[in-house]
Design a protein around this motif. Structure first.
Motif, short mmCIF file in Angstrom:
data_model
loop_
_atom_site.label_atom_id
_atom_site.label_comp_id
_atom_site.label_asym_id
_atom_site.label_seq_id
_atom_site.Cartn_x
_atom_site.Cartn_y
_atom_site.Cartn_z
N GLU A 112 41.80 78.50 -8.21
CA GLU A 112 40.26 78.92 -8.27
C GLU A 112 40.22 79.69 -9.55
OE1 GLU A 112 38.89 80.40 -4.80
OE2 GLU A 112 39.24 78.61 -3.77
N LEU A 113 40.89 79.55 -10.67
CA LEU A 113 40.62 80.33 -11.93
C LEU A 113 39.95 79.22 -12.81
CD1 LEU A 113 44.25 81.63 -12.48
CD2 LEU A 113 42.43 82.70 -11.60
N ASN A 114 38.62 79.15 -12.29
CA ASN A 114 37.87 78.13 -13.10
C ASN A 114 37.71 78.33 -14.43
OD1 ASN A 114 37.41 76.98 -10.51
ND2 ASN A 114 35.73 78.38 -10.25
N GLU A 115 37.42 79.60 -15.08
CA GLU A 115 37.07 79.90 -16.51
C GLU A 115 38.56 79.35 -17.32
OE1 GLU A 115 35.40 80.72 -20.07
OE2 GLU A 115 34.51 80.32 -17.94
N VAL A 116 39.73 79.67 -16.56
CA VAL A 116 41.13 79.27 -17.28
C VAL A 116 41.15 77.88 -17.24
CG1 VAL A 116 43.53 79.58 -17.27
CG2 VAL A 116 42.03 81.45 -16.50
N ALA A 117 40.91 77.31 -16.15
CA ALA A 117 40.73 75.86 -16.18
C ALA A 117 39.94 75.08 -16.97
CB ALA A 117 40.45 75.46 -14.88
N GLN A 127 39.05 76.37 -20.05
CA GLN A 127 39.38 76.54 -21.52
C GLN A 127 40.60 75.54 -21.73
OE1 GLN A 127 40.64 80.54 -21.99
NE2 GLN A 127 38.38 81.51 -21.61
N HIS A 128 41.41 75.28 -20.60
CA HIS A 128 42.67 74.37 -20.69
C HIS A 128 42.09 72.83 -21.03
CE1 HIS A 128 45.05 77.40 -19.37
NE2 HIS A 128 46.14 76.53 -20.00
N TYR A 129 40.85 72.44 -20.27
CA TYR A 129 40.24 71.27 -20.30
C TYR A 129 39.72 71.03 -21.86
CZ TYR A 129 41.18 70.83 -15.57
OH TYR A 129 42.04 70.63 -14.33
N GLU A 130 39.19 72.06 -22.04
CA GLU A 130 38.60 71.81 -23.53
C GLU A 130 39.74 71.91 -24.67
OE1 GLU A 130 36.45 75.50 -24.50
OE2 GLU A 130 34.51 74.92 -23.21
N VAL A 131 40.82 72.44 -24.51
CA VAL A 131 42.09 72.18 -25.41
C VAL A 131 42.57 70.60 -25.11
CG1 VAL A 131 44.34 72.86 -25.81
CG2 VAL A 131 42.64 74.57 -25.43
N LEU A 132 42.51 70.28 -23.86
CA LEU A 132 43.00 68.84 -23.48
C LEU A 132 42.13 67.96 -24.07
CD1 LEU A 132 44.82 67.21 -21.87
CD2 LEU A 132 43.14 67.16 -20.16
N GLY A 133 40.73 68.08 -24.34
CA GLY A 133 39.97 67.21 -25.03
C GLY A 133 40.24 67.11 -26.67
N LEU A 160 52.31 68.14 -25.38
CA LEU A 160 51.38 69.30 -25.12
C LEU A 160 50.16 68.68 -24.54
CD1 LEU A 160 50.85 72.11 -26.07
CD2 LEU A 160 49.61 71.11 -27.77
N LEU A 161 50.09 67.46 -24.63
CA LEU A 161 48.86 66.84 -23.80
C LEU A 161 49.09 66.99 -22.18
CD1 LEU A 161 46.50 63.64 -24.06
CD2 LEU A 161 47.93 63.86 -22.05
N TYR A 162 50.31 66.70 -21.83
CA TYR A 162 50.77 66.52 -20.30
C TYR A 162 50.75 68.08 -19.73
CZ TYR A 162 51.88 61.73 -20.04
OH TYR A 162 51.88 60.15 -19.92
N LEU A 163 51.30 69.17 -20.60
CA LEU A 163 51.63 70.26 -20.22
C LEU A 163 50.21 71.01 -20.03
CD1 LEU A 163 54.38 71.48 -22.66
CD2 LEU A 163 54.52 71.04 -20.04
N THR A 164 49.18 70.71 -20.98
CA THR A 164 47.94 71.39 -21.06
C THR A 164 47.18 70.80 -19.57
OG1 THR A 164 47.72 71.62 -23.13
CG2 THR A 164 45.82 71.70 -22.38
N GLU A 165 47.16 69.58 -19.42
CA GLU A 165 46.62 68.83 -18.25
C GLU A 165 47.13 69.55 -16.96
OE1 GLU A 165 45.47 64.69 -16.32
OE2 GLU A 165 47.37 64.83 -17.74
N ILE A 166 48.42 69.64 -17.10
CA ILE A 166 49.21 70.37 -15.74
C ILE A 166 48.68 71.78 -15.51
CG2 ILE A 166 51.37 71.10 -14.94
CD1 ILE A 166 52.59 68.42 -16.14
N LEU A 167 48.60 72.51 -16.81
CA LEU A 167 48.20 74.00 -16.41
C LEU A 167 46.92 74.10 -15.96
CD1 LEU A 167 50.05 75.40 -19.67
CD2 LEU A 167 50.74 75.72 -17.28
N GLY A 168 45.97 73.12 -16.61
CA GLY A 168 44.90 73.00 -16.21
C GLY A 168 44.41 72.86 -14.59
N ASN A 169 45.01 71.74 -14.31
CA ASN A 169 45.26 71.55 -12.78
C ASN A 169 45.59 72.62 -11.83
OD1 ASN A 169 44.15 69.12 -13.53
ND2 ASN A 169 46.01 68.01 -13.62
#
Length: 684
Positions: free
Chosen positions: A67-72, A74-80, A52-61
């Motif tokens: 340029e979906l900054n808000e979506v990115a 949120q993904h980085y918060e989940v990654l943390g 899940l860590l790898y998948l979340t990081e990939i989706l955030g990137n």
């Protein structure tokens, strides 16, 4: 439990960051899907926290790329959150397990009675070990079996029953053990009583459940016999559970199954502890300085070693001497107890109130305390108020700040035993103290900061690798002159005997700080600000990055280094990197050592290339900086007897541009340290 190497998981995870073939960095979404399928095949689960860590990081990137900054975000918060969860399970809040513990390359055969011991050596001293009996019989028998299997001819075992009632049961079963019953005594008091009853020349103590590795007592006895001036020795240890498996435990911010024995006095910038089961000392220290302090239930051993070190000569046997039994539960209570007692020992050693060194130490205490107990509290009024309260409490000695917020110290649960087989590493070289001789060469290594791993740059990684190689046959001391902010997380320090930093100099030798040189002259300060704005400035001879280091070198490094060079000059003085102006600040008539420059990149070539790309005033300013860089490189090279370069091309440039002798240039390529990170060859 015959052969255990002590390893760190982070060394092997580091391979995936160094070799692109693993594709864990650059594989994109396809690699994420591949990881997910692999996890499902091996675990039977739809997803694991690691996948899940790898998948979340990939989706955030991917979201950031669109340029979906808000979506990115949120993904980085989940990654943390996922990283924190993995850190809780495996390593002190880091997403990679077990940062900061160097690997011990010693095989660990546990002492058993299966083999005959070596022939008797009549010149070995007698050894007396005290055992405070506070626990059950099973752990005690394992300890006694380990001691008897040492087959040491002059061994005394003093078991002191502190109220457990085992003395009457075991006295007949173990006739070689002298039993004493002292009800209602603490472990420290029981150990002191055992030492008083012993008649041995060399003393030590082990807890029930701890075991010595094979051949330890003979190595200890031989070391003391060959070094009559030596008063105390210690070594490394491994944490094990009740079944004898390696067991990572909380080490104050990270977890590790390896206890690296290092000695530091109270008040030192970096605080290390010594495994108590690996400590052996001469009786003369006990008779002169006394035994353990019963008022320190957690740090009595730490205080004892430091007290003895102040009045005697100590050394380390660079090998793993003991397996230390870990009892589950109470990690948070123990660590809070350690911190309270350490502050009690540490605070009286601070510099005098009102001095610069005092405020440096006070500020460092505030930073460490907030990082330890309020790491997630953002900067703001609350954090500022907490810092002010800590500085008032510690500065005025109103109360012990470590008694506050005891529940906020994060203690991690004990991890289960390793599920994967531990790779076997090469055996370490024989300890020099065991043969009665020291390292043949002495080296001082000077750099802006102490190089650590994981590193922040290729330059730092190469310095760390160079230090590791030097430490194999040299005695190394590291000097730094930068007051940089402390690194986040745990890091592996290079293998050196001593570390000299501005904070340490300010704390222990404030008279070695040249205060008049700590600030630049007004003219230099103004010209540096203009040069930072890429404005042409006439006058300065050195490039900006060199000019900015002169103050810290002259104020903190030069006085301490000159004193060390006069006292006992090393064979070699390494200076890193090429922008370090240390050599220009030293009087060459005082330097008896050979100077070696560690050059990492062609500064002159890069400065000239950058200048050609700019025009206008900025281009003119950069051209002047390039000329200064070439002048400094030529002048600086004249001070050195040798140079270490990263490639053959750089060697040829120094020879052709400055006429530096080729035979005095060593090419050390940019490589991965394969003794720590081993690539895995697989067939696809």
């Amino acid at each position: 439990a015959r052969d255990w190497p002590a390893v760190t998981v982070d060394d092997f995870l580091g391979v995936s960051r160094e070799y692109d073939d693993t594709k864990t960095r650059t594989g994109g979404f396809g690699r994420g899907v591949e990881i997910l399928k692999m996890v499902q095949e091996h675990s039977g689960a739809d997803v694991t926290p690691g996948a899940l860590l790898y998948l979340t990081e990939i989706l955030g990137n991917l979201a950031r790329g669109l340029e979906l900054n808000e979506v990115a975000r949120q993904h980085y918060e989940v990654l943390g959150d996922i990283c924190e969860h993995l850190g809780d399970l495996f390593g002190g809040g880091h997403w990679t397990p077990e940062h900061g513990d160097p690997g011990d390359r010693i095989y660990l055969p546990v002492a058993t009675g299966a083999e005959d011991g070596p022939p008797a050596e009549p010149d070995l001293p007698s050894v007396g070990l005290a055992i405070p009996v506070m626990y059950g019989l099973d752990s005690l028998r394992a300890t006694l079996d380990s001691l008897h299997a040492q087959a040491y001819p002059k061994l005394e075992i003093q078991a002191v029953d502190g109220g457990a009632g085992w003395s009457s049961l075991e006295a007949g079963r173990c006739p070689t053990v002298e039993w004493t019953s002292l009800p209602d005594t603490s472990p420290a008091e029981a150990i002191n009583a055992g030492w008083q009853r012993s008649r041995a020349e060399i003393l030590g103590w082990v807890r029930p459940g701890d075991r010595l590795c094979a051949g330890v007592l003979r190595a200890v006895g031989r070391t003391f016999a060959d070094n009559p001036q030596l008063d105390l020795i210690f070594g490394n240890a491994i944490f094990v559970d009740a079944d004898g498996n390696p067991c990572p435990v909380e080490m104050g911010g990270y977890r590790s199954a390896f206890w690296l024995g290092r000695h530091s006095t109270p008040g030192a910038e970096t605080n290390w502890t010594v495994p108590q089961s690996t400590v052996f000392f001469r009786r003369r220290l006990l008779e002169k300085l006394g035994g353990l302090d019963p008022s320190l239930p957690y740090l009595a051993d730490f205080e004892l070693v430091n007290r003895y070190a102040r009045h005697g000569r100590i050394a380390k046997l660079e090998r793993t001497l003991a397996l230390v039994r870990v009892r589950p539960g109470g990690e948070k209570i123990r660590w809070n107890g350690y911190l309270k007692e350490y502050y009690r020992l540490n605070r009286p050693t601070w510099p005098r109130f009102g001095t610069l060194a005092f405020f440096l130490r006070l500020n460092q205490f505030r930073i460490d305390f907030l990082a330890r107990k309020f790491s997630r509290l953002r900067r703001g009024p609350k954090r500022w108020a907490l810092g002010l309260m800590l500085m008032l409490a510690a500065g005025l000695r109103l109360f012990n700040p470590e008694r506050l917020f005891a529940g906020r110290l994060k203690a991690l649960p004990l991890a289960p035993p390793f599920l994967l087989p531990i790779p076997r590493l090469r055996a370490a070289p024989e300890p020099t103290w065991g043969k009665g001789r020291r390292a043949e060469l002495r080296v001082f290594f000077c750099s802006p900061e102490i190089p650590v791993q994981p590193s922040r740059s290729g330059q730092e990684a190469r310095d760390f690798l160079l230090l590791r190689n030097l430490a194999r046959f040299c005695s190394v001391e590291v000097y730094s002159h930068s007051n940089a902010a402390p690194r986040q997380g745990q890091h592996r320090w290079p293998p050196a005997e001593r570390f000299h930093t501005p904070a340490g100099t300010a704390a222990f030798s404030p008279n070695l700080i040249s205060r008049k040189d700590s600030r630049p002259r007004l003219r230099t300060w103004i010209s540096s600000r203009l040069r930072q704005l890429l404005l042409p400035v006439l006058g300065p001879r050195c490039p900006l990055q060199v000019t900015e280091q002169f103050c810290s070198v002259r104020a903190f490094l030069r006085p301490a280094l000159r004193k060390a060079l006069k006292r006992q000059p090393p064979d070699f003085l390494f200076v890193s990197p090429q922008t370090n102006p240390l050599a220009m600040t030293l009087p060459m008539d005082e330097v008896k050592s050979r100077l070696v420059l560690v050059l990492h990149q062609p500064e002159t070539v890069q400065a000239e290339a950058v200048a050609r790309e700019r025009g206008g005033l900025a281009g003119l300013a950069l051209s002047m900086e390039a000329a200064r860089t070439r002048w400094f490189e030529q002048e600086n090279l004249a001070y050195f007897d040798g140079v270490v370069v990263p490639c053959v091309e750089e060697r040829d440039r120094l020879v052709s541009s400055y006429g530096f002798p080729a035979e005095r240039i060593l090419v050390l390529p940019r490589v991965v340290d394969t003794e720590w990170w081993q690539p895995l060859t697989t067939s696809v």
